[in-house]
Design an enzyme around this catalytic site. Structure first.
Site, PDB file in Angstrom:
ATOM      1  N   THR A  13      -7.012  20.747  -0.477  1.00  0.00           N
ATOM      2  CA  THR A  13      -7.504  20.900  -1.983  1.00  0.00           C
ATOM      3  C   THR A  13      -9.123  20.974  -1.928  1.00  0.00           C
ATOM      4  O   THR A  13      -9.664  20.869  -3.054  1.00  0.00           O
ATOM      5  CB  THR A  13      -6.964  20.070  -3.085  1.00  0.00           C
ATOM      6  OG1 THR A  13      -7.124  18.551  -2.592  1.00  0.00           O
ATOM      7  CG2 THR A  13      -5.473  20.151  -3.159  1.00  0.00           C
ATOM      8  N   SER A 255     -14.808   9.187  -5.564  1.00  0.00           N
ATOM      9  CA  SER A 255     -13.950  10.282  -5.691  1.00  0.00           C
ATOM     10  C   SER A 255     -14.381  11.238  -4.864  1.00  0.00           C
ATOM     11  O   SER A 255     -15.552  11.371  -4.590  1.00  0.00           O
ATOM     12  CB  SER A 255     -14.054  10.515  -7.323  1.00  0.00           C
ATOM     13  OG  SER A 255     -15.247  11.125  -7.596  1.00  0.00           O
ATOM     14  N   LYS A 256     -13.641  12.414  -4.778  1.00  0.00           N
ATOM     15  CA  LYS A 256     -13.953  13.522  -4.100  1.00  0.00           C
ATOM     16  C   LYS A 256     -15.375  14.116  -4.711  1.00  0.00           C
ATOM     17  O   LYS A 256     -16.262  14.801  -4.032  1.00  0.00           O
ATOM     18  CB  LYS A 256     -13.008  14.745  -3.973  1.00  0.00           C
ATOM     19  CG  LYS A 256     -11.845  14.310  -3.048  1.00  0.00           C
ATOM     20  CD  LYS A 256     -10.986  15.602  -2.973  1.00  0.00           C
ATOM     21  CE  LYS A 256      -9.746  15.140  -2.280  1.00  0.00           C
ATOM     22  NZ  LYS A 256      -8.886  16.152  -2.040  1.00  0.00           N
ATOM     23  N   ARG A 257     -15.626  14.156  -6.019  1.00  0.00           N
ATOM     24  CA  ARG A 257     -16.642  14.396  -6.455  1.00  0.00           C
ATOM     25  C   ARG A 257     -18.044  13.748  -6.181  1.00  0.00           C
ATOM     26  O   ARG A 257     -18.926  14.425  -6.431  1.00  0.00           O
ATOM     27  CB  ARG A 257     -16.241  14.410  -8.194  1.00  0.00           C
ATOM     28  CG  ARG A 257     -15.800  15.770  -8.642  1.00  0.00           C
ATOM     29  CD  ARG A 257     -15.304  15.556 -10.271  1.00  0.00           C
ATOM     30  NE  ARG A 257     -13.642  15.499  -9.959  1.00  0.00           N
ATOM     31  CZ  ARG A 257     -13.074  14.344 -10.532  1.00  0.00           C
ATOM     32  NH1 ARG A 257     -13.690  13.217 -11.289  1.00  0.00           N
ATOM     33  NH2 ARG A 257     -11.716  14.150 -10.420  1.00  0.00           N
ATOM     34  N   SER A 258     -17.761  12.586  -5.949  1.00  0.00           N
ATOM     35  CA  SER A 258     -19.145  11.937  -5.553  1.00  0.00           C
ATOM     36  C   SER A 258     -19.550  12.507  -4.108  1.00  0.00           C
ATOM     37  O   SER A 258     -18.981  12.028  -3.084  1.00  0.00           O
ATOM     38  CB  SER A 258     -19.201  10.241  -5.668  1.00  0.00           C
ATOM     39  OG  SER A 258     -17.869   9.932  -5.223  1.00  0.00           O
TER      40      SER A 258
END
Ligand code: GLU
Length: 490
Positions: A13, A255-258
């Protein structure tokens, strides 16, 4: 005892962030420590979350981190296929789901979206959640068959009784019991025929002989449902190890977002893969002593999963930088130079001996991009204030410095040998003649040739790199600067 077999089972993902890599690393270490097998399985049954190219990132990351898998989509070990969408083609998940239906541990559900939406009541962490009300459990066998025959869309749900409790064991958390009434009848097979991750992982871990499962503790709440599936099939469940959360410096979940938390981003920022892997190993695990630097082989040797901690681990970039610096110090010089060269070339356009500069910075930088700030003065002396010549410990002032530099100019003009050693000898002779301390001379010379408080090398090392002409021109410019300040302060 059966052979230890672990698996890293990513869903493709996106990028592999630090938490993913930690799961993979621990799985790898548990297997290798016990002389077992480490397997890669791609969990791509959630077609909506699938990201093109994400599988390649997984291969690349595992390879560059040194986590070689013994089995996987590209390496058949007799337990394939290793990609869930391919495993599905054999009908394996449907077959096992039907076995559960026969045993009364699962049932067909034909409820449509509207009905399911109307069941959404509770709001947990901002998300509406639904507890299915077992409506379709009461359908008769004939009704189910008629629905199936007419092609009505269906899912298959796990049948969890409303009474009693379910207990499972986690290596770190011990025995955990939950009320069955709190467990939802989760979907095992979706209406598109794909299994859910929750079901496929159980079937696959069992049929692939997995002995230890390491995953983030966000899966703790699903673990009782998995346990019920193992029990329903009469299978032994693997050893579960749910890892503590990794937080950022502010104790917020990584998170993957950071962006900084993905392995590839860290490498792109200039971190060494070995240092990142070493650092990640310590995010939740520690050896008996306080040792911190480990090669991958040493980790394999030392890693005991019983020593994983339950407390959240803080991803501390400052600590990672320190560790990276330790790796750079210990690195073989030729390898260091090969990696440092592009950074040196980016900062320095003049024709310097880059190897000499590399040797100077090797023990001083923590990460390659630090090179720029350490070497910028070779290119040109930065603007600086004459107050820099005043150094209490060296007993220097702008005035003493001016005198020293003025006296040194003719000495350095006649000096032919501009090697570090040759220059050092000459300056030491001047120091001895003058009857002063070393720093009384070295400080002003270094300031004159660098314009900086901190430099990667001493005065004579810098002059060796700059050469006679450039060194003298910088010292003459310093004299002029000090003279003009003296005049203006008169
Ligand atoms: N596919 C799951 C994920 O990527 C794996 C969780 C597990 O290890 O069971 O989060």
């Amino acid at each position: 005892m059966s052979k230890v077999r672990t698996r890293y089972a990513p869903s493709p993902t996106g990028k592999m962030h630090v938490g993913n890599l930690r799961s993979a690393l621990y799985e790898f270490l548990i297997a290798k420590h016990a002389g077992g097998d480490f397997m890669l399985r791609i969990e791509d049954t959630d077609q909506e979350r699938f990201v093109e190219g994400a599988t390649d990132i997984i291969y690349r990351t595992l390879e560059s981190a040194g986590l070689k898998h013994d089995e996987g989509p590209d390496k058949d070990g007799g337990f394939g296929p290793y990609i869930q969408s391919e495993r599905m083609k054999s009908g394996i998940y449907m077959e096992y789901a039907k076995k559960l239906v026969e045993r009364g541990e699962a049932y067909y559900c034909f409820c449509n979206k509207e009905r399911l939406d109307s069941l959404k009541t509770e709001i947990v962490e901002g998300k509406e959640i639904m507890m299915y009300d077992k409506h379709c459990l009461s359908l008769s066998k004939e009704e189910v068959e008629a629905n199936l025959a007419s092609g009505k869309p269906f899912v298959i749900r796990q049948n969890i009784p409303n009474e009693g409790t379910t207990t499972f064991h986690d290596e770190l958390y011990g025995d955990i019991s939950v009320e069955n009434a709190e467990l939802d009848d989760m979907v095992l097979i979706k209406s598109d025929g794909y299994p859910t991750y929750n079901f496929a992982n159980v079937v696959d871990d069992h049929t692939m002989n997995i002995t230890h499962v390491v995953r983030g503790n966000e899966y703790l709440s699903s673990a009782p449902k998995y346990q019920r599936l193992y029990d329903a099939f009469g299978w032994e469940s693997p050893v579960y190890i749910h890892l503590p959360l990794i937080t950022d410096e502010n104790h917020k979940k990584l998170s993957k977002r950071s962006g900084h938390a993905s392995f590839e981003d860290l490498v792109a920022q200039g971190f060494l893969t070995d240092a990142v892997v070493n650092y990640i190993a310590l995010l939740g695990w520690s050896p008996e002593d306080n040792r911190e630097i480990f090669t991958l082989d040493e980790l394999i040797e030392e890693f005991d999963y019983h020593r994983i901690s339950k407390s959240p681990a803080v991803f501390d970039i400052v600590k990672l930088k320190w560790m990276n610096g330790e790796y750079l110090k210990a690195m073989d010089f030729d390898k260091f130079y090969e990696m440092a060269e592009p950074y040196l070339r980016e900062s320095l356009t003049k024709d310097f001996d880059l190897k000499k500069i590399a040797a100077m910075v090797k023990t001083r930088i923590e990460i390659f991009p630090d090179i720029a700030e350490h070497v910028d003065f070779f290119e040109a002396v930065p603007e600086y204030d004459v107050s820099m010549y005043a150094h209490k410990k060296m007993k220097t002032t702008p005035e003493t410095s001016l005198e020293v530099l003025q006296e040194l100019i003719p000495v350095l003009e006649t000096q032919e040998d501009y090697s570090n050693d040759g220059l050092y000898e000459t300056l030491c002779k001047y120091v001895a003649d003058k009857g002063c301390k070393n720093g009384y001379v070295m400080w002003p010379v270094r300031t004159a040739v660098s314009g900086k408080q901190m430099t990667p090398g001493g005065a004579t090392e810098i002059m060796e790199v700059l050469g006679k002409e450039e060194s003298l021109s910088r010292i003459r410019a310093a004299v002029a600067k000090l003279e003009s300040c003296k005049e203006s302060s008169l």
